[in-house]
Design a protein around this motif. Structure first.
Motif, mmCIF file in Angstrom:
data_model
loop_
_atom_site.group_PDB
_atom_site.id
_atom_site.type_symbol
_atom_site.label_atom_id
_atom_site.label_comp_id
_atom_site.label_asym_id
_atom_site.label_seq_id
_atom_site.Cartn_x
_atom_site.Cartn_y
_atom_site.Cartn_z
ATOM 1 N N GLU A 189 0.843 -1.185 0.000
ATOM 2 C CA GLU A 189 0.000 0.000 0.000
ATOM 3 C C GLU A 189 0.885 1.245 0.000
ATOM 4 N N MET A 190 0.258 2.385 -0.244
ATOM 5 C CA MET A 190 0.934 3.674 -0.161
ATOM 6 C C MET A 190 0.626 4.299 1.195
ATOM 7 N N VAL A 191 1.600 4.986 1.766
ATOM 8 C CA VAL A 191 1.369 5.733 3.002
ATOM 9 C C VAL A 191 2.035 7.099 2.867
ATOM 10 N N LEU A 192 1.384 8.128 3.390
ATOM 11 C CA LEU A 192 1.981 9.459 3.414
ATOM 12 C C LEU A 192 2.509 9.702 4.811
ATOM 13 N N ILE A 193 3.830 9.816 4.909
ATOM 14 C CA ILE A 193 4.496 10.070 6.180
ATOM 15 C C ILE A 193 4.783 11.560 6.308
ATOM 16 N N ALA A 194 4.416 12.135 7.456
ATOM 17 C CA ALA A 194 4.851 13.481 7.810
ATOM 18 C C ALA A 194 5.850 13.312 8.950
ATOM 19 N N ALA A 195 6.986 13.974 8.859
ATOM 20 C CA ALA A 195 8.043 13.710 9.837
ATOM 21 C C ALA A 195 8.883 14.952 10.096
ATOM 22 N N ASP A 196 9.588 14.898 11.192
ATOM 23 C CA ASP A 196 10.602 15.889 11.518
ATOM 24 C C ASP A 196 11.830 15.613 10.652
ATOM 25 N N GLU A 197 12.514 16.672 10.208
ATOM 26 C CA GLU A 197 13.709 16.469 9.386
ATOM 27 C C GLU A 197 14.787 15.698 10.135
ATOM 28 N N ARG A 198 14.870 15.896 11.449
ATOM 29 C CA ARG A 198 15.873 15.188 12.239
ATOM 30 C C ARG A 198 15.641 13.677 12.192
ATOM 31 N N ASP A 199 14.417 13.273 11.921
ATOM 32 C CA ASP A 199 14.088 11.859 11.735
ATOM 33 C C ASP A 199 14.346 11.446 10.293
ATOM 34 N N ILE A 200 13.522 11.915 9.389
ATOM 35 C CA ILE A 200 13.435 11.317 8.065
ATOM 36 C C ILE A 200 14.601 11.682 7.144
ATOM 37 N N VAL A 201 15.172 12.876 7.305
ATOM 38 C CA VAL A 201 16.326 13.257 6.487
ATOM 39 C C VAL A 201 17.608 12.719 7.112
ATOM 40 N N ARG A 202 17.725 12.858 8.429
ATOM 41 C CA ARG A 202 18.919 12.363 9.124
ATOM 42 C C ARG A 202 19.073 10.854 8.974
ATOM 43 N N LEU A 203 17.952 10.131 8.940
ATOM 44 C CA LEU A 203 18.004 8.685 8.698
ATOM 45 C C LEU A 203 18.735 8.391 7.401
ATOM 46 N N ARG A 204 18.489 9.193 6.383
ATOM 47 C CA ARG A 204 19.091 8.963 5.069
ATOM 48 C C ARG A 204 20.535 9.444 4.992
ATOM 49 N N THR A 205 20.834 10.580 5.608
ATOM 50 C CA THR A 205 22.204 11.096 5.534
ATOM 51 C C THR A 205 23.158 10.332 6.447
#
Length: 343
Positions: A189-205
């Motif tokens: 399924e598709m899900v739309l996540i809203a997140a803090d940058e410290r979570d979702i961007v920092r996870l990737r960097t």
């Protein structure tokens, strides 16, 4: 003779395609044991249709193939998405929103404290924002393998310094891994996540070690607000009526395009929407990001992974990734004449 051979070829091709695609669909939907049984039944039925066709009972063979197709089509049409499964922790909740005057209330904003790329302290928060404080719009691209494919995230900044990121993602079940092929066969399924940058961007960097870039978008207040409203509406609709993730037609970047096109009907479909690693090129060509520098220089300055990795956990992550070279890409008040205009 030629017509007969062509007929045989077309029938064989149709049977092979039906058996192949049908087997993949059955395998992804039913799993190993039941999938194997269903695939075996499909193969036997297709073989029977071929036997009838080449046994000079072509009408019966064609009818059998059509019947197999009809059964698969009816079954496939009944495979419906759901919001009620044993979801992986990071996609357990999709964002929903309500508005009371100037106050925006978001439920299920993700703010995980990640320890590794797969493990973190789960936090789902309810947050409030003033719509009148909406101040900036940024697009993140995150490349993990092929430079032609990137995950796309959209971040809205507010005058109090907070940033809210939206990311359309596959909704994996617990223990499930991503498969781009599975995305063609209603596996996620598709899900739309809203997140803090410290979570979702920092996870990737910092943890996935992806190549993340930040592109400030030159947009006026009306466009930013209208785009934000589109995301909020999409999140609420997914909560009420789930949708399938589709590898080509409904993924993280095509969702961005679909929402943007709602606001700018003249936006054209572009191959760089599908090959999302080239989304910055698309944004540059349409003047959505700064064009005062050559595109290669814009891309160079937009890369933030190194800054993210050097930022201590107790510092303001959003402020840190917007310092350094990327700060020169921020639209200034003097350049808003070329901004994306709202409806």
């Amino acid at each position: 003779m030629v017509i007969r051979l062509a007929g045989h070829g077309v029938f064989c091709l149709a049977a092979l395609l039906l058996a192949g695609l049908g087997s993949m669909a059955l395998g992804y939907q039913f799993g190993a044991m039941w999938g194997a049984i269903a695939i075996a039944a499909l193969v036997v039925a297709t073989a029977a249709a071929l036997w009838l066709w080449f046994g000079r009972r072509r009408l019966a063979g064609a009818g059998a193939l059509v019947a197999i197709l009809a059964v698969l089509a009816v079954w496939w049409g009944g495979v419906s998405p759901s919001n009620d499964r044993d979801w992986a922790a990071d996609v357990a909740h999709g964002v929903t929103a309500s508005i009371d005057g100037d106050i925006l209330t978001l439920r299920n904003v993700r703010n995980f404290d990640w320890r590794t790329e797969h493990d973190g302290v789960a936090r789902w928060e309810t947050r409030t924002y003033r719509l009148s404080d909406l101040d900036s719009l940024d697009v993140f691209t995150s490349v993990w393998d092929s430079p032609a494919i990137a995950h796309t995230l959209v971040s809205f900044g507010f005058r109090d310094g907070r940033h809210l990121v939206f990311s359309a993602e596959i909704r994996r079940e617990r223990g499930e891994e991503f498969s781009s092929i599975g995305g063609f066969f209603k596996q996620y399924e598709m899900v739309l996540i809203a997140a803090d940058e410290r979570d979702i961007v920092r996870l990737r960097t910092n943890y996935r070690k992806e190549d993340v870039s930040l592109f400030p978008v030159d947009a006026d207040d009306r466009f930013r607000r209208a785009l934000l409203m589109s995301y909020l509406d999409y999140g609420n609709r997914l909560a009420a009526r789930p949708e399938w993730y589709e590898t080509i037609f409904s993924n993280c970047t095509t969702v961005v395009y679909r929402l943007a096109r709602t606001l700018a009907p003249g936006a054209s479909l572009d191959w760089r929407i599908l090959f999302s690693g080239y989304l910055p090129d698309y944004l540059y060509d349409h003047g959505y990001i700064t064009t005062t520098l050559p595109l290669d220089e814009v891309k160079k300055r937009a890369r933030i992974s190194a800054i993210g990795q050097q930022t201590p956990a107790n510092e303001d992550f959003s402020a840190a990734i917007r310092s350094g070279p990327v700060a020169t890409l921020r639209p200034s008040a003097a350049t808003t004449t070329g901004a994306v205009k709202g409806p």
